[in-house]
Design a protein around this motif. Structure first.
Motif, short mmCIF file in Angstrom:
data_model
loop_
_atom_site.label_atom_id
_atom_site.label_comp_id
_atom_site.label_asym_id
_atom_site.label_seq_id
_atom_site.Cartn_x
_atom_site.Cartn_y
_atom_site.Cartn_z
N SER A 66 0.80 -1.23 0.00
CA SER A 66 0.00 0.00 0.00
C SER A 66 0.83 1.27 0.00
N VAL A 67 2.16 1.18 0.03
CA VAL A 67 3.00 2.36 -0.15
C VAL A 67 2.87 2.86 -1.59
N ILE A 68 2.88 4.19 -1.75
CA ILE A 68 2.78 4.81 -3.07
C ILE A 68 4.02 5.66 -3.30
N MET A 69 4.62 5.51 -4.48
CA MET A 69 5.74 6.37 -4.91
C MET A 69 5.32 7.13 -6.15
N MET A 70 5.40 8.47 -6.07
CA MET A 70 5.13 9.30 -7.24
C MET A 70 6.46 9.66 -7.90
N PRO A 71 6.46 9.83 -9.21
CA PRO A 71 7.73 10.04 -9.92
C PRO A 71 8.14 11.51 -9.98
N PRO A 72 9.45 11.78 -10.04
CA PRO A 72 10.51 10.85 -9.70
C PRO A 72 10.79 10.93 -8.21
N SER A 73 11.08 9.81 -7.59
CA SER A 73 11.46 9.78 -6.18
C SER A 73 12.43 8.62 -5.99
N TYR A 74 13.07 8.59 -4.81
CA TYR A 74 14.14 7.62 -4.61
C TYR A 74 14.15 7.13 -3.17
N VAL A 75 14.32 5.83 -3.00
CA VAL A 75 14.46 5.22 -1.68
C VAL A 75 15.78 4.45 -1.65
#
Length: 257
Positions: free
Chosen positions: A93-102
């Motif tokens: 259920s985690v959401i990543m919107m672009p651009p992002s970095y982990v």
């Protein structure tokens, strides 16, 4: 090589969420230094190699490729240039919107959103239902191995263009307004109680539970700066979270479904 075998085993366990770089036990956060030492082995023994193709090619240590997800992981990664490094955990259920970095060693718990141009640095720990708004950064730390990473507890809202660094701990339900910078040398002023909150003996700044923090400043009291009317950046707790705050930071549930 034994070190690389152990590194890969630890990264696999980190990606499954079975182990963490830092954990909360009996109300206090502690670092698993052994895990951080093993992560460093991946940098130490990895070899530079080319990965990807054409315009999307890059060069990095062969021990540190991007993570690959499947639909069964339950993580929503919107296309457009985001990346998760080996050894990071993103809960379903985690959401990543672009651009992002982990980065490696990070832990992002369920219901959290990482917005565009946001960074979750190495070993940063992010709780449940946290919103990290656009262009905000959670600093990373691998060395020294005993150093606590940035920790964001459950239900925290971090506004756009914030920077949280040097092991800062943000307690549950806090709201960090747009443009706030927090680090170990920052003096946080609690305008509700009339006190300054500074880093403790462990060198980390702690933002209290339910605090609503905005960017502010205070005047230099002596020296040439005082004569010139110079001010020093000072984040300010303007209030503690209430129903009105909850309404202003509520996220549309459709975005999370």
């Amino acid at each position: 090589m034994e070190e690389l075998r152990r590194f890969n085993e630890v990264c696999d366990a980190l990606e499954r969420g079975e182990i963490r770089v830092a954990e909360k036990k009996d109300g206090a956060w502690t670092v698993n230094t052994g895990i951080k030492e093993i992560i460093l082995d991946g940098f130490r023994y990895g070899r530079m190699t080319g990965m990807g193709d054409g315009l999307f090619g890059y060069f990095d240590k062969d021990t540190l490729p991007p993570r690959h997800f499947s639909q069964s992981d339950g993580v929503r990664i919107v296309p457009g240039g985001s990346s998760v490094r080996r050894g990071a955990y993103l809960a379903p259920s985690v959401i990543m919107m672009p651009p992002s970095y982990v980065n490696i060693g990070a832990y992002v718990d369920s219901g959290s959103m990482i917005d565009s141009h946001a960074l979750v640095g190495s070993c940063a720990q992010v709780g449940k239902n946290v919103h990290i708004a656009a262009a905000s950064q959670l600093g990373g730390v691998l060395e020294p191995v005993g150093a606590l990473p940035v920790i964001i507890e459950d239900n925290v809202f971090i506004g756009g263009n914030c920077g949280i660094y040097e092991g800062t701990l943000v307690r549950e339900n806090a709201v960090i307004a747009t443009g706030v910078i927090l680090n170990a040398s920052t003096a946080l002023y609690d305008a509700v109680n009339g006190i300054f909150i500074r880093s403790g003996a462990d060198g980390r700044l702690v933002v209290p539970e339910n605090a609503v923090v905005v960017a502010g400043s205070r005047p230099v009291r002596k020296g040439p700066g005082a004569d010139e009317g110079i001010h020093i950046y000072t984040p300010v707790i303007v209030k503690y979270r209430d129903a009105g705050t909850d309404a202003s930071v509520a996220l549309e549930s459709l975005l999370r479904d």
